[in-house]
Design a protein around this motif. Sequence first.
Motif, PDB file in Angstrom:
ATOM      1  N   VAL A 133       0.841  -1.197   0.000  1.00  0.00           N
ATOM      2  CA  VAL A 133       0.000   0.000   0.000  1.00  0.00           C
ATOM      3  C   VAL A 133       0.875   1.247   0.000  1.00  0.00           C
ATOM      4  CG1 VAL A 133      -1.735   1.311   1.297  1.00  0.00           C
ATOM      5  CG2 VAL A 133      -1.853  -1.198   1.223  1.00  0.00           C
ATOM      6  N   GLY A 134       0.448   2.262  -0.739  1.00  0.00           N
ATOM      7  CA  GLY A 134       1.127   3.550  -0.716  1.00  0.00           C
ATOM      8  C   GLY A 134       0.121   4.673  -0.840  1.00  0.00           C
ATOM      9  N   SER A 135       0.532   5.860  -0.433  1.00  0.00           N
ATOM     10  CA  SER A 135      -0.313   7.048  -0.585  1.00  0.00           C
ATOM     11  C   SER A 135       0.587   8.254  -0.790  1.00  0.00           C
ATOM     12  CB  SER A 135      -1.190   7.265   0.650  1.00  0.00           C
ATOM     13  OG  SER A 135      -1.993   8.424   0.499  1.00  0.00           O
ATOM     14  N   ASN A 136       0.161   9.179  -1.645  1.00  0.00           N
ATOM     15  CA  ASN A 136       0.878  10.442  -1.652  1.00  0.00           C
ATOM     16  C   ASN A 136       0.239  11.398  -0.658  1.00  0.00           C
ATOM     17  OD1 ASN A 136      -1.419  11.227  -3.123  1.00  0.00           O
ATOM     18  ND2 ASN A 136      -0.279  11.880  -4.923  1.00  0.00           N
ATOM     19  N   VAL A 137       1.017  12.354  -0.193  1.00  0.00           N
ATOM     20  CA  VAL A 137       0.572  13.307   0.820  1.00  0.00           C
ATOM     21  C   VAL A 137       1.098  14.682   0.437  1.00  0.00           C
ATOM     22  CG1 VAL A 137       0.521  11.560   2.650  1.00  0.00           C
ATOM     23  CG2 VAL A 137       2.586  12.926   2.311  1.00  0.00           C
ATOM     24  N   ASP A 138       0.658  15.701   1.153  1.00  0.00           N
ATOM     25  CA  ASP A 138       1.086  17.062   0.862  1.00  0.00           C
ATOM     26  C   ASP A 138       2.591  17.235   1.074  1.00  0.00           C
ATOM     27  OD1 ASP A 138      -0.332  16.717   3.602  1.00  0.00           O
ATOM     28  OD2 ASP A 138       1.110  18.331   3.955  1.00  0.00           O
ATOM     29  N   PRO A 139       3.214  18.204   0.398  1.00  0.00           N
ATOM     30  CA  PRO A 139       4.673  18.359   0.486  1.00  0.00           C
ATOM     31  C   PRO A 139       5.122  18.765   1.884  1.00  0.00           C
ATOM     32  CG  PRO A 139       3.698  20.199  -0.714  1.00  0.00           C
ATOM     33  CD  PRO A 139       2.606  19.202  -0.498  1.00  0.00           C
ATOM     34  N   ASN A 140       5.984  17.938   2.455  1.00  0.00           N
ATOM     35  CA  ASN A 140       6.534  18.231   3.782  1.00  0.00           C
ATOM     36  C   ASN A 140       8.009  17.838   3.865  1.00  0.00           C
ATOM     37  OD1 ASN A 140       6.416  15.437   3.832  1.00  0.00           O
ATOM     38  ND2 ASN A 140       4.673  15.349   5.233  1.00  0.00           N
ATOM     39  N   MET A 141       8.591  17.420   2.731  1.00  0.00           N
ATOM     40  CA  MET A 141       9.924  16.844   2.727  1.00  0.00           C
ATOM     41  C   MET A 141      10.792  17.522   1.665  1.00  0.00           C
ATOM     42  SD  MET A 141      10.792  12.768   2.414  1.00  0.00           S
ATOM     43  CE  MET A 141      10.592  12.602   0.629  1.00  0.00           C
ATOM     44  N   THR A 142      12.005  17.827   2.025  1.00  0.00           N
ATOM     45  CA  THR A 142      12.952  18.324   1.040  1.00  0.00           C
ATOM     46  C   THR A 142      13.566  17.142   0.295  1.00  0.00           C
ATOM     47  OG1 THR A 142      14.791  19.869   0.720  1.00  0.00           O
ATOM     48  CG2 THR A 142      14.989  18.318   2.558  1.00  0.00           C
ATOM     49  N   VAL A 143      14.364  17.427  -0.736  1.00  0.00           N
ATOM     50  CA  VAL A 143      15.070  16.377  -1.467  1.00  0.00           C
ATOM     51  C   VAL A 143      16.512  16.828  -1.643  1.00  0.00           C
ATOM     52  CG1 VAL A 143      12.966  15.671  -2.650  1.00  0.00           C
ATOM     53  CG2 VAL A 143      14.496  17.305  -3.767  1.00  0.00           C
ATOM     54  N   PRO A 144      17.427  15.907  -1.920  1.00  0.00           N
ATOM     55  CA  PRO A 144      18.834  16.292  -2.038  1.00  0.00           C
ATOM     56  C   PRO A 144      19.043  17.433  -3.039  1.00  0.00           C
ATOM     57  CG  PRO A 144      18.645  13.912  -1.965  1.00  0.00           C
ATOM     58  CD  PRO A 144      17.248  14.451  -2.059  1.00  0.00           C
ATOM     59  N   GLY A 145      19.698  18.487  -2.570  1.00  0.00           N
ATOM     60  CA  GLY A 145      20.002  19.628  -3.427  1.00  0.00           C
ATOM     61  C   GLY A 145      18.968  20.724  -3.411  1.00  0.00           C
ATOM     62  N   ALA A 146      17.816  20.507  -2.746  1.00  0.00           N
ATOM     63  CA  ALA A 146      16.736  21.495  -2.748  1.00  0.00           C
ATOM     64  C   ALA A 146      16.642  22.196  -1.397  1.00  0.00           C
ATOM     65  CB  ALA A 146      15.407  20.823  -3.074  1.00  0.00           C
ATOM     66  N   ARG A 147      15.953  23.318  -1.386  1.00  0.00           N
ATOM     67  CA  ARG A 147      15.652  24.034  -0.146  1.00  0.00           C
ATOM     68  C   ARG A 147      14.138  24.147  -0.035  1.00  0.00           C
ATOM     69  NH1 ARG A 147      14.918  29.518   0.496  1.00  0.00           N
ATOM     70  NH2 ARG A 147      15.893  29.905  -1.527  1.00  0.00           N
ATOM     71  N   GLY A 148      13.601  23.823   1.123  1.00  0.00           N
ATOM     72  CA  GLY A 148      12.166  23.893   1.324  1.00  0.00           C
ATOM     73  C   GLY A 148      11.470  22.587   0.998  1.00  0.00           C
ATOM     74  N   LYS A 149      10.165  22.607   1.085  1.00  0.00           N
ATOM     75  CA  LYS A 149       9.349  21.411   0.866  1.00  0.00           C
ATOM     76  C   LYS A 149       9.174  21.175  -0.628  1.00  0.00           C
ATOM     77  CE  LYS A 149       6.756  22.407   5.095  1.00  0.00           C
ATOM     78  NZ  LYS A 149       7.370  23.747   5.308  1.00  0.00           N
ATOM     79  N   VAL A 150       9.492  19.965  -1.073  1.00  0.00           N
ATOM     80  CA  VAL A 150       9.404  19.621  -2.488  1.00  0.00           C
ATOM     81  C   VAL A 150       8.397  18.503  -2.731  1.00  0.00           C
ATOM     82  CG1 VAL A 150      10.697  18.826  -4.501  1.00  0.00           C
ATOM     83  CG2 VAL A 150      11.799  20.327  -2.826  1.00  0.00           C
ATOM     84  N   THR A 205       0.321   6.589  -7.489  1.00  0.00           N
ATOM     85  CA  THR A 205      -0.900   7.165  -6.911  1.00  0.00           C
ATOM     86  C   THR A 205      -1.385   8.341  -7.744  1.00  0.00           C
ATOM     87  OG1 THR A 205       0.464   8.491  -5.380  1.00  0.00           O
ATOM     88  CG2 THR A 205      -0.378   6.371  -4.582  1.00  0.00           C
ATOM     89  N   GLY A 206      -0.832   9.509  -7.529  1.00  0.00           N
ATOM     90  CA  GLY A 206      -1.309  10.701  -8.211  1.00  0.00           C
ATOM     91  C   GLY A 206      -1.237  10.624  -9.724  1.00  0.00           C
ATOM     92  N   VAL A 207      -0.114  10.154 -10.269  1.00  0.00           N
ATOM     93  CA  VAL A 207       0.025  10.116 -11.716  1.00  0.00           C
ATOM     94  C   VAL A 207      -0.932   9.084 -12.324  1.00  0.00           C
ATOM     95  CG1 VAL A 207       1.590   9.710 -13.639  1.00  0.00           C
ATOM     96  CG2 VAL A 207       2.414  10.937 -11.631  1.00  0.00           C
ATOM     97  N   LEU A 208      -0.989   7.871 -11.743  1.00  0.00           N
ATOM     98  CA  LEU A 208      -1.912   6.859 -12.272  1.00  0.00           C
ATOM     99  C   LEU A 208      -3.364   7.304 -12.156  1.00  0.00           C
ATOM    100  CD1 LEU A 208      -0.578   3.326 -11.188  1.00  0.00           C
ATOM    101  CD2 LEU A 208      -0.650   4.318 -13.478  1.00  0.00           C
ATOM    102  N   ALA A 209      -3.687   8.054 -11.097  1.00  0.00           N
ATOM    103  CA  ALA A 209      -5.072   8.493 -10.895  1.00  0.00           C
ATOM    104  C   ALA A 209      -5.408   9.747 -11.691  1.00  0.00           C
ATOM    105  CB  ALA A 209      -5.312   8.761  -9.408  1.00  0.00           C
ATOM    106  N   SER A 210      -4.452  10.268 -12.474  1.00  0.00           N
ATOM    107  CA  SER A 210      -4.640  11.532 -13.193  1.00  0.00           C
ATOM    108  C   SER A 210      -5.002  12.655 -12.228  1.00  0.00           C
ATOM    109  CB  SER A 210      -5.721  11.396 -14.283  1.00  0.00           C
ATOM    110  OG  SER A 210      -5.345  10.421 -15.229  1.00  0.00           O
ATOM    111  N   GLY A 211      -4.420  12.591 -11.043  1.00  0.00           N
ATOM    112  CA  GLY A 211      -4.661  13.590 -10.018  1.00  0.00           C
ATOM    113  C   GLY A 211      -3.385  14.327  -9.666  1.00  0.00           C
ATOM    114  N   PRO A 212      -3.414  15.083  -8.586  1.00  0.00           N
ATOM    115  CA  PRO A 212      -2.220  15.822  -8.183  1.00  0.00           C
ATOM    116  C   PRO A 212      -1.131  14.905  -7.633  1.00  0.00           C
ATOM    117  CG  PRO A 212      -3.958  16.112  -6.562  1.00  0.00           C
ATOM    118  CD  PRO A 212      -4.560  15.359  -7.709  1.00  0.00           C
ATOM    119  N   THR A 213       0.115  15.270  -7.899  1.00  0.00           N
ATOM    120  CA  THR A 213       1.241  14.639  -7.221  1.00  0.00           C
ATOM    121  C   THR A 213       1.502  15.409  -5.943  1.00  0.00           C
ATOM    122  OG1 THR A 213       2.700  15.930  -8.668  1.00  0.00           O
ATOM    123  CG2 THR A 213       2.301  13.622  -9.268  1.00  0.00           C
TER     124      THR A 213
END
Length: 352
Positions: free
Chosen positions: A140-157, A243-251
Motif C-alpha cells: 500500500v502507498g499514498s501520496n501526501v502534501d509536500p513536507n519533505m525536502t530532497v537532495p540539493g533542494a531548499r524547502g518542501k518539495v 498514486t497521483g500520476v496513475l489516478a490523473s490527479g495531483p502529485t
Amino acid sequence: MSPALRVPCRELEEFAVSCLVAAGAPVQHARTAAGHLVRTDAFGVHSHGLKNLGGYLDKARRGGLDLAATPTTVVDGPAYCLLDAHRGLGMVGGHTGVRVAVEKARTTGVALVVVGESTHFGAAGLYALAAAEAGMVGIVGSNVDPNMTVPGARGKVLGNNPLAYAVPAGRHPPVMLDIALSQVASLKVVAARDAGERVPEGWIVDGAGRPTTDPSRYPAEGAMVPMSAHKGYGLAVLVDVLTGVLASGPTSDQIPSWLFEPEAPNGVAHVFVVIDPVVLGGSPPFGQRVDDYLDRLHAAPLAGGAREILHPGQLEWRRHEDALAHGVELPDDVADALVSTGRCLGVRVPWG
C-alpha cells in the motif's frame, strides 16, 4: 505519577462512531473510520490514530472533506480498478480500495487498485494488514502534501509518501511494515513542536535547508529530511507515480495540507497491490514457509547486549494484544484531543 489512562477498544470505537455520526457521517462510514483509528492506537501508533479525529471533523466543517461521500468506480477491469473517493473520509476510500483489490486477486492472483480524490487515510499499514488477514500479500502507498525536502533542494518539495506491506503467516501474526519515506512521520515533528520539545538530529532542516533540532517553526518553515537521503527520495517519487500520476490527479508537490489547510480538498491518492500466494503453489503451504523464514530470523546470533530479534511488526502486535486485554493506553495529548472533540459535538468521552 498517576497511572496511565486505559480505555477498552470497544468503548473508544463507540465514542468515535458517535462523534462521526453527530458530525454527519453515515453510520457505516463512521464504523469504518472509527475501527481503523482505534486499531491504529491499539498498535501504539498514536500519531495516526484517534488524535486526528478532530482534525478530520474540522476539515469536514470547513468544506474540505465530505463525510457522506462513497467511492465510485471510474475504470474497472479483471485485475485493476480506479476509484474516485469524492473527497470522502480517507479510511472509507482506503478500505474500499483494499477490499476491491482482495476480491479481484481471488480471481486473477494479482490486483492493482488506485483510489483518487481522497483525503488523509491514517495508517497505511492497516490496509496492507486487511489483505494479509484475507490470506494475501498487501502493498500500500499514498501520496501526501509536500513536507519533505530532497537532495540539493531548499524547502518542501515532495510528500513523505508512506509505503507499507503486510504478509500473512501461520503460527506468527502477519509481518507488517509501515514507513513514511522521511526520517520520521511529519505528525511526530508536529507533536514535538506542540510539546515544546526538540527533535533528534537528522529529522528536519530549517528554512535555509540547514539541519536543525528545533521544530518550533515547522511547518511554516523548514522541511522533513528523506529517509536515507536519495533512497527515500527515490521511493517517494515511485509512490507519487503509482498514486497521483496513475489516478490523473495531483502529485504530492501539488497537494494542500489536510491538517493546516482544512478548507481545501486534499486530493490525495492511494494504491493497493494485492497478491494471492496460492496461485503460485509450492509446498509446504505459504504460511508455513513464512513461519519457517521468521524462525530463522529469530534464531540468528544475537549482538552483544541484545535479548531477542524481532521481525517487522512483532513489537506492534505485542502492543495490540496488550490493548485488547487491558484497554488502549492513551497518552495525555490523545486524551485531551478526544475530550475537546467530544465537547464540540456533545459526546461524552468513555472515562471519568
